[in-house]
Structures are given as structure tokens and as C-alpha cells.
Design an enzyme around this catalytic site. Structure first.
Site, mmCIF file in Angstrom:
data_model
loop_
_atom_site.group_PDB
_atom_site.id
_atom_site.type_symbol
_atom_site.label_atom_id
_atom_site.label_comp_id
_atom_site.label_asym_id
_atom_site.label_seq_id
_atom_site.Cartn_x
_atom_site.Cartn_y
_atom_site.Cartn_z
ATOM 1 N N HIS A 1 0.854 -1.184 0.000
ATOM 2 C CA HIS A 1 0.000 0.000 0.000
ATOM 3 C C HIS A 1 0.893 1.238 0.000
ATOM 4 C CE1 HIS A 1 -3.889 -1.902 1.814
ATOM 5 N NE2 HIS A 1 -3.288 -2.730 0.980
ATOM 6 N N GLU B 1 0.911 3.857 1.844
ATOM 7 C CA GLU B 1 1.387 4.265 3.170
ATOM 8 C C GLU B 1 2.566 3.411 3.632
ATOM 9 O OE1 GLU B 1 -3.222 4.357 3.537
ATOM 10 O OE2 GLU B 1 -1.729 3.359 2.303
ATOM 11 N N CYS C 1 -6.279 1.817 5.847
ATOM 12 C CA CYS C 1 -6.935 0.583 6.278
ATOM 13 C C CYS C 1 -6.350 0.149 7.629
ATOM 14 C CB CYS C 1 -6.709 -0.514 5.236
ATOM 15 S SG CYS C 1 -4.980 -1.069 5.127
ATOM 16 N N CYS D 1 -2.509 -0.417 7.475
ATOM 17 C CA CYS D 1 -1.747 0.826 7.393
ATOM 18 C C CYS D 1 -1.828 1.631 8.680
ATOM 19 C CB CYS D 1 -2.203 1.641 6.188
ATOM 20 S SG CYS D 1 -1.771 0.834 4.625
#
Length: 161
Positions: free
Chosen positions: A46, A48, A76, A79
Site C-alpha cells: 500500500h 502508506e 486501512c 496501514c
């Protein structure tokens, strides 16, 4: 946030869900990231996570105190866990994620008193731009050449109708 949006556009050009992130320390961007789950075949790739890893290497420290993470979509659970573990004190995000968000939508780990750390959160910055980018991406993904509905990366949460 504009720089995070630029990162999201890089993801979109690669056919990735257009999410981008930047980490700022002492007024300067020290790390950037965008979604690479499909291209890396990595569920943890992801925006992040990528940006946090780069920032940690740059500062030579897993503790990212004194930083701000800017991201185009509400983080999410995974993260948010990484943000908390990295001790990032401030998070700024554009759009809420009603299907997977862990900073106000489904959960709010940023202020969970059961955890050791709290995160200052600012949301809605460039929401229109980030939301439009996501909606347009998922319209393209859902529309195949034959006109069949298709959404291999998920994304049912950005309804286009």
C-alpha cells in the site's frame, strides 16, 4: 496533499488503485509511495507502507516522530497499524473509505484509548480530487472491452451511479 495526489496518479498509470502518500519531516518531503499491490504481487504494498519504509530508511529510525503522513485515502487497518507502530504523530488524508477505513469510517484506531499512542488526524483535504480519481479509475476497471462488469482490484465502495 497535492504531492500525494501526484503519487496516486503514478499508481493509476500502472493500473493500480490510485492511492498516493508522502511523509513530511521538518517541512520537507522525505518519502513518497503509491500503491503497488498488483505490480509487486504483494498485499502489503500500500502507498502508506511503502512511504513509511522509505521514511524510516531516510531517517535511519523506525520511530517517525515529528513527521506527518499525507495520503489520498483513509488508511486501512494494516496501514493504521503501521502508522501507530512508526509513532507518526499526524495523519492527513483526503477521502474516507467506508468499506475499509480505520481512521473514522469502520474503525478509529487513531484515538483508541486501549492503544499507547494517539494520532492527530485531519481529513477531507483535496477530497474532491482524490475521490474523482478513485471513481474514474473504478469506472474504467469495471468496464471491459466487451462491456462486462469487472473489478479485479475490488473497489466496490466507490459507487459511480
Amino acid at each position: 496533499m497535492k504531492e500525494a495526489l501526484r503519487e496516486a496518479m503514478k499508481a493509476e498509470r500502472l493500473g493500480e488503485v490510485p492511492v498516493g502518500a508522502v511523509v513530511v519531516h521538518e517541512g520537507r518531503i522525505i518519502a513518497r509511495g503509491y500503491n503497488k499491490r498488483e505490480s509487486m504481487n504483494d498485499p502489503t504494498a500500500h502507498a502508506e507502507i511503502i512511504a513509511i519504509k522509505k521514511a524510516s530508511r531516510r531517517l535511519k529510525n523506525w520511530r517517525l516522530s515529528g513527521t506527518t503522513l499525507y495520503v489520498t485515502l483513509e488508511p486501512c487497518l494494516m496501514c493504521m497499524g503501521a502508522i501507530l507502530q512508526a509513532r507518526i504523530p499526524r495523519l492527513v488524508f483526503a477521502s474516507f473509505d467506508p468499506k475499509a477505513g480505520a481512521c473514522g469510517s469502520l474503525y478509529d484506531l487513531s484515538q483508541d484509548r486501549r492503544l499507547n499512542h494517539r494520532i492527530e488526524v485531519c481529513s477531507g483535504i483535496c477530497d474532491d480530487e482524490a475521490g474523482r480519481l478513485l471513481r474514474e479509475f473504478f469506472v474504467k476497471v469495471r468496464t471491459t472491452k466487451e462491456g462486462e462488469a469487472s473489478c479485479p482490484q475490488g473497489g466496490a465502495f466507490w459507487q459511480t451511479s
